[in-house]
Design an enzyme around this catalytic site. Sequence first.
Site, PDB file in Angstrom:
ATOM      1  CD  GLU A 145       1.843  14.227  12.896  1.00 43.86           C
ATOM      2  OE1 GLU A 145       0.941  13.667  13.552  1.00 43.86           O
ATOM      3  OE2 GLU A 145       2.558  13.631  12.104  1.00 43.86           O
ATOM      4  NE  ARG A 202       4.499   8.074  15.340  1.00 43.30           N
ATOM      5  CZ  ARG A 202       3.523   7.297  14.857  1.00 43.30           C
ATOM      6  NH1 ARG A 202       3.245   7.319  13.558  1.00 43.30           N
ATOM      7  NH2 ARG A 202       2.824   6.518  15.660  1.00 43.30           N
ATOM      8  CG  HIS A 239      -0.600  10.907  11.478  1.00 44.83           C
ATOM      9  ND1 HIS A 239       0.367  11.134  12.442  1.00 44.83           N
ATOM     10  CD2 HIS A 239      -0.611   9.571  11.287  1.00 44.83           C
ATOM     11  CE1 HIS A 239       0.899   9.969  12.812  1.00 44.83           C
ATOM     12  NE2 HIS A 239       0.319   9.011  12.120  1.00 44.83           N
TER      13      HIS A 239
HETATM   14  C1  GLV Z   1      -0.038   5.759  13.244  1.00 45.71           C
HETATM   15  O1  GLV Z   1       0.729   6.614  12.910  1.00 45.71           O
HETATM   16  C2  GLV Z   1       0.343   4.565  13.925  1.00 45.71           C
HETATM   17  O2  GLV Z   1       1.465   4.499  14.444  1.00 45.71           O
HETATM   18  O3  GLV Z   1      -0.478   3.638  13.983  1.00 45.71           O
END
Ligand code: GLV
Length: 328
Positions: free
Chosen positions: A267, A238, A285
Amino acid sequence: MKVYITRPIPETGIELLKREGLEVFMNPEDRVLAREELLENVKGMDAVITLLTDKVDAVFFEAAGPQLKVVANYAVGYDNIDVAEATRRRIVVTNTPGVLTETTADLAWALIMAVARRIVEAHNYAATGEWKGWGPLQFLGVDVYGKTLGIVGAGRIGQAVARRAMGFEMKVIYYDKVRLPSELEKKLNMEFCPLEELLRRADIISLHSPLTPETYHMIDEKAISMMKPTAIIINTARGPVIDEEALIRALREKRIWGAGLDVFEKEPYIPEELRKLTNVVILPHIGSASHETRNAMSELAARNVVAVLKGHTPPTPVNPEVLQQGGD
Ligand code: GLV
Ligand code: GLV
């Protein structure tokens, strides 16, 4: 019973919900719902399949209404959800662990290789058509094999990244707040060490911690200053685990070799300077973004919904204590 899906996901899960006789409502557009739309659309739903871009909090639960029984997050991370509040309201929260582990580990490795060997920079150069021929000093990178890999956060994904390092004959060190069982450390050839030591020793640092108050800005100016000048940092976890401004300064001043980032602090905003630097590889991402894995996530989210609505234990609850409280 009614299920709402906040944005189109692969059909596998939607079909499963319908087969089970549930009424499925979905935002038909491939975009994040505005807050007001989200709050309006979840009204009266018994279950909601949410994404990491949806904020799920007390206001959301109020808007949905007291019949809401389960929020199934289509992600392994659930920092977008106020789980304590859900638990207070006896709403089950589920996530999608396991099914995306290997795919995300693959992406972390794609970033490691891309940053070490300057793949994107070299591709962009080759793609311009300007290449005049092989050069002894062209696009020199750093080696990956035989180096020391530092895994921060040794959950499923961190372990899967470590497992891949065996083929590269790397030394793997890791930090986590809980140490792995020693048989697992042995099997994966992972050596535990404190975070500061890891930062000093690792050639490649890969982050796999969830975002929590404890991990927020875990990689800050001070942490970065401990890294080798040739260090590579990879973040597929993250964004806010790294102090992005501090990282940008270090990259600009070439105090580390480079960074591979799939996640960002705010983001989808990526600071212009980060987009312009040549010693970073940035991705929008896409850690779990393979056809196979997104199908599996869709199905798992749907199975979680079905189980809770039928009064069964869901496969992957985040707050299982809600299930143990018994009936009203
Ligand atoms: C993506 O970032 C997830 O947490 O699955
Ligand atoms: C995700 O599945 C993790 O535990 O790392």
